[in-house]
Design a protein around this motif. Structure first.
Motif, PDB file in Angstrom:
ATOM      1  N   THR A  34       1.079  -1.688  -0.261  1.00 54.12           N
ATOM      2  CA  THR A  34       0.119  -0.641   0.391  1.00 54.12           C
ATOM      3  C   THR A  34       0.731   0.979   0.118  1.00 54.12           C
ATOM      4  O   THR A  34       0.758   2.806  -0.868  1.00 54.12           O
ATOM      5  CB  THR A  34      -0.781  -0.106   1.851  1.00 54.12           C
ATOM      6  N   ALA A  35       2.161   1.426   0.775  1.00 50.64           N
ATOM      7  CA  ALA A  35       2.773   1.999   0.887  1.00 50.64           C
ATOM      8  C   ALA A  35       3.832   2.706   0.022  1.00 50.64           C
ATOM      9  O   ALA A  35       4.404   3.341  -0.594  1.00 50.64           O
ATOM     10  CB  ALA A  35       3.793   2.473   1.827  1.00 50.64           C
ATOM     11  N   MET A  36       3.944   1.503  -0.860  1.00 51.08           N
ATOM     12  CA  MET A  36       4.440   1.068  -2.759  1.00 51.08           C
ATOM     13  C   MET A  36       3.920   2.784  -3.404  1.00 51.08           C
ATOM     14  O   MET A  36       3.815   3.336  -4.295  1.00 51.08           O
ATOM     15  CB  MET A  36       5.018   0.034  -2.528  1.00 51.08           C
ATOM     16  N   LYS A  37       2.829   2.175  -3.678  1.00 53.93           N
ATOM     17  CA  LYS A  37       1.373   2.259  -4.568  1.00 53.93           C
ATOM     18  C   LYS A  37       1.672   4.185  -4.208  1.00 53.93           C
ATOM     19  O   LYS A  37       0.787   4.651  -5.238  1.00 53.93           O
ATOM     20  CB  LYS A  37       0.409   1.227  -4.370  1.00 53.93           C
ATOM     21  N   VAL A  38       0.635   3.838  -2.410  1.00 53.48           N
ATOM     22  CA  VAL A  38       1.297   5.346  -2.489  1.00 53.48           C
ATOM     23  C   VAL A  38       1.828   6.681  -2.646  1.00 53.48           C
ATOM     24  O   VAL A  38       1.655   7.413  -4.030  1.00 53.48           O
ATOM     25  CB  VAL A  38       0.529   6.440  -1.068  1.00 53.48           C
ATOM     26  N   TRP A  40       3.640   5.737  -6.042  1.00 50.77           N
ATOM     27  CA  TRP A  40       4.072   5.974  -6.848  1.00 50.77           C
ATOM     28  C   TRP A  40       3.421   6.356  -7.449  1.00 50.77           C
ATOM     29  O   TRP A  40       3.297   7.807  -8.341  1.00 50.77           O
ATOM     30  CB  TRP A  40       3.573   4.331  -7.406  1.00 50.77           C
ATOM     31  N   VAL A  41       1.775   6.766  -6.939  1.00 50.63           N
ATOM     32  CA  VAL A  41       0.193   7.773  -7.648  1.00 50.63           C
ATOM     33  C   VAL A  41       1.290   9.496  -7.022  1.00 50.63           C
ATOM     34  O   VAL A  41       1.180   9.746  -7.749  1.00 50.63           O
ATOM     35  CB  VAL A  41      -0.901   7.828  -6.705  1.00 50.63           C
ATOM     36  N   SER A  42       1.902   9.685  -5.613  1.00 48.35           N
ATOM     37  CA  SER A  42       2.606  10.455  -5.038  1.00 48.35           C
ATOM     38  C   SER A  42       3.491  11.450  -6.377  1.00 48.35           C
ATOM     39  O   SER A  42       3.845  12.841  -7.227  1.00 48.35           O
ATOM     40  CB  SER A  42       2.487  11.033  -4.485  1.00 48.35           C
ATOM     41  N   GLU A  43       4.100  10.593  -6.628  1.00 45.38           N
ATOM     42  CA  GLU A  43       5.127  10.460  -7.728  1.00 45.38           C
ATOM     43  C   GLU A  43       4.475  11.028  -9.595  1.00 45.38           C
ATOM     44  O   GLU A  43       4.924  11.673 -10.130  1.00 45.38           O
ATOM     45  CB  GLU A  43       6.552   9.586  -8.084  1.00 45.38           C
ATOM     46  N   LYS A  44       4.147   9.853  -9.493  1.00 46.25           N
ATOM     47  CA  LYS A  44       3.118  10.239 -10.988  1.00 46.25           C
ATOM     48  C   LYS A  44       2.528  12.045 -10.797  1.00 46.25           C
ATOM     49  O   LYS A  44       2.480  12.096 -11.849  1.00 46.25           O
ATOM     50  CB  LYS A  44       2.255   9.156 -10.941  1.00 46.25           C
ATOM     51  N   GLN A  45       1.668  11.861 -10.155  1.00 48.31           N
ATOM     52  CA  GLN A  45       1.505  13.311  -9.518  1.00 48.31           C
ATOM     53  C   GLN A  45       1.973  14.807  -9.808  1.00 48.31           C
ATOM     54  O   GLN A  45       2.124  15.551 -11.265  1.00 48.31           O
ATOM     55  CB  GLN A  45       0.496  13.094  -8.504  1.00 48.31           C
ATOM     56  N   ASP A  46       3.487  14.130  -8.726  1.00 50.95           N
ATOM     57  CA  ASP A  46       4.579  15.428  -9.224  1.00 50.95           C
ATOM     58  C   ASP A  46       4.974  15.893 -10.634  1.00 50.95           C
ATOM     59  O   ASP A  46       5.132  16.708 -10.810  1.00 50.95           O
ATOM     60  CB  ASP A  46       5.213  15.234  -8.657  1.00 50.95           C
ATOM     61  N   VAL A  47       5.266  14.292 -11.318  1.00 51.48           N
ATOM     62  CA  VAL A  47       6.042  14.458 -13.164  1.00 51.48           C
ATOM     63  C   VAL A  47       5.042  15.281 -13.770  1.00 51.48           C
ATOM     64  O   VAL A  47       4.891  15.402 -14.547  1.00 51.48           O
ATOM     65  CB  VAL A  47       6.130  13.209 -13.068  1.00 51.48           C
ATOM     66  N   ASP A  48       3.419  15.002 -13.192  1.00 51.89           N
ATOM     67  CA  ASP A  48       2.600  15.533 -14.453  1.00 51.89           C
ATOM     68  C   ASP A  48       2.019  17.050 -13.756  1.00 51.89           C
ATOM     69  O   ASP A  48       2.298  17.914 -14.488  1.00 51.89           O
ATOM     70  CB  ASP A  48       1.205  15.318 -13.677  1.00 51.89           C
ATOM     71  N   LEU A  49       2.714  17.249 -12.640  1.00 55.48           N
ATOM     72  CA  LEU A  49       2.316  18.680 -12.517  1.00 55.48           C
ATOM     73  C   LEU A  49       3.861  19.484 -12.684  1.00 55.48           C
ATOM     74  O   LEU A  49       3.166  20.291 -13.489  1.00 55.48           O
ATOM     75  CB  LEU A  49       2.578  18.653 -11.005  1.00 55.48           C
ATOM     76  N   THR A  50       4.567  18.962 -12.657  1.00 57.41           N
ATOM     77  CA  THR A  50       5.994  20.009 -13.220  1.00 57.41           C
ATOM     78  C   THR A  50       6.017  19.470 -15.232  1.00 57.41           C
ATOM     79  O   THR A  50       5.759  20.696 -15.604  1.00 57.41           O
ATOM     80  CB  THR A  50       7.637  18.440 -13.049  1.00 57.41           C
ATOM     81  N   GLN A  51       5.172  18.900 -15.558  1.00 56.25           N
ATOM     82  CA  GLN A  51       5.107  18.710 -16.742  1.00 56.25           C
ATOM     83  C   GLN A  51       4.073  19.320 -17.600  1.00 56.25           C
ATOM     84  O   GLN A  51       4.413  20.313 -18.581  1.00 56.25           O
ATOM     85  CB  GLN A  51       4.731  17.306 -17.621  1.00 56.25           C
ATOM     86  N   GLU A  52       3.179  20.175 -16.788  1.00 52.69           N
ATOM     87  CA  GLU A  52       2.662  20.629 -16.755  1.00 52.69           C
ATOM     88  C   GLU A  52       2.390  22.134 -17.013  1.00 52.69           C
ATOM     89  O   GLU A  52       2.140  23.255 -17.780  1.00 52.69           O
ATOM     90  CB  GLU A  52       1.148  20.413 -16.056  1.00 52.69           C
ATOM     91  N   GLN A  53       3.472  22.387 -14.948  1.00 48.04           N
ATOM     92  CA  GLN A  53       4.173  23.324 -16.080  1.00 48.04           C
ATOM     93  C   GLN A  53       5.745  23.636 -16.896  1.00 48.04           C
ATOM     94  O   GLN A  53       4.950  24.786 -17.303  1.00 48.04           O
ATOM     95  CB  GLN A  53       5.200  23.646 -14.455  1.00 48.04           C
ATOM     96  N   GLU A  54       5.803  22.944 -17.543  1.00 48.17           N
ATOM     97  CA  GLU A  54       6.551  23.193 -17.999  1.00 48.17           C
ATOM     98  C   GLU A  54       6.119  23.418 -19.213  1.00 48.17           C
ATOM     99  O   GLU A  54       6.096  24.163 -20.808  1.00 48.17           O
ATOM    100  CB  GLU A  54       7.907  21.475 -18.853  1.00 48.17           C
ATOM    101  N   VAL A  55       4.541  22.723 -19.870  1.00 46.34           N
ATOM    102  CA  VAL A  55       3.852  23.181 -21.019  1.00 46.34           C
ATOM    103  C   VAL A  55       3.540  24.757 -21.185  1.00 46.34           C
ATOM    104  O   VAL A  55       3.229  25.215 -22.060  1.00 46.34           O
ATOM    105  CB  VAL A  55       2.567  22.494 -21.261  1.00 46.34           C
TER     106      VAL A  55
END
Length: 217
Positions: A34-38, A40-55
């Motif tokens: 469960t901790a690993m999933k949490v 992984w999801v948080s890292e994915k969200q962080d990556v998406d946010l940085t990508q959106e900022q870069e765009v």
């Protein structure tokens, strides 16, 4: 019999320990997964946010271009009325005229030199009327036309006194009419002068005489 009854609780406890250990292991695994999933999801969200900022940062703002208005069309020229009464003469040009290159070109006309005046206007010794102006006036015959019309006045005659003292080319420069101009010319032609002199030599001199016409009461 008594020994078997004493050993049985221990065996049960071992079984319980095994079961608890397995359950604990399963629970730990579940918590870890469960901790690993949490994470992984948080890292994915962080990556998406940085990508959106870069765009967002890479987007270029388009500058609004000001549309240049074309210049207004030139005003139409006002037509100028041309009078129909004027007639333009047609000039005839002879195109068929033969040009002979062998013929010599006409020589340009030499400008005519103005004749130099052969008389003086003022000299050292001006001409003198022989007998004086009073004697010349007595020779006048008053014209009947001027007498009847009551014409009086002064006629000025201009002429040249030559080297011999004679009158040449007399002409009236101011007249009064009634026949007086012609009578003044006749009298002046008969006049005699002492010629004018320049540096002791007789010369031609321009001269003027006033001839007076006056009626006697």
């Amino acid at each position: 019999m008594g020994s078997n009854k004493r050993k049985k609780p221990k065996a049960d406890l071992r079984n319980y320990y095994t079961i608890f250990w397995q359950l604990g292991l399963v629970v730990v695994l579940l918590i870890f997964i469960t901790a690993m999933k949490v994470e992984w999801v948080s890292e994915k969200q962080d990556v998406d946010l940085t990508q959106e900022q870069e765009v967002v940062e890479m987007e270029e703002i388009e500058q609004t271009k000001q549309e240049e208005k074309p210049p207004p069309p030139p005003r139409p020229q006002v037509p100028v009325e041309v009078p129909n009464d004027e007639i333009v003469e047609d000039q005839e040009i002879n195109i068929d005229a033969d040009i002979n290159m062998d013929e010599p070109l006409p020589e340009p006309e030499e400008p005519q030199e103005e004749e130099e005046e052969d008389f003086f206007v003022a000299v050292e010794n001006m001409p003198e009327l022989k007998g004086g102006l009073g004697e010349l006036q007595q020779k006048i015959n008053y014209p009947d036309m001027a007498r009847k019309a009551g014409i009086e006045g002064r006629v000025i005659v201009q002429f040249i006194v030559n080297e011999d003292g004679q009158v040449e080319d007399p002409r009236v420069v101011r007249g009064i009419g009634g026949g007086c101009d012609e009578e003044a010319l006749r009298v002046v032609k008969e006049a005699q002068f002492t010629p004018g002199r320049q540096r002791g030599n007789p010369v031609r001199v321009q001269y003027s005489l006033p001839i007076t016409f006056r009626l006697q009461n």
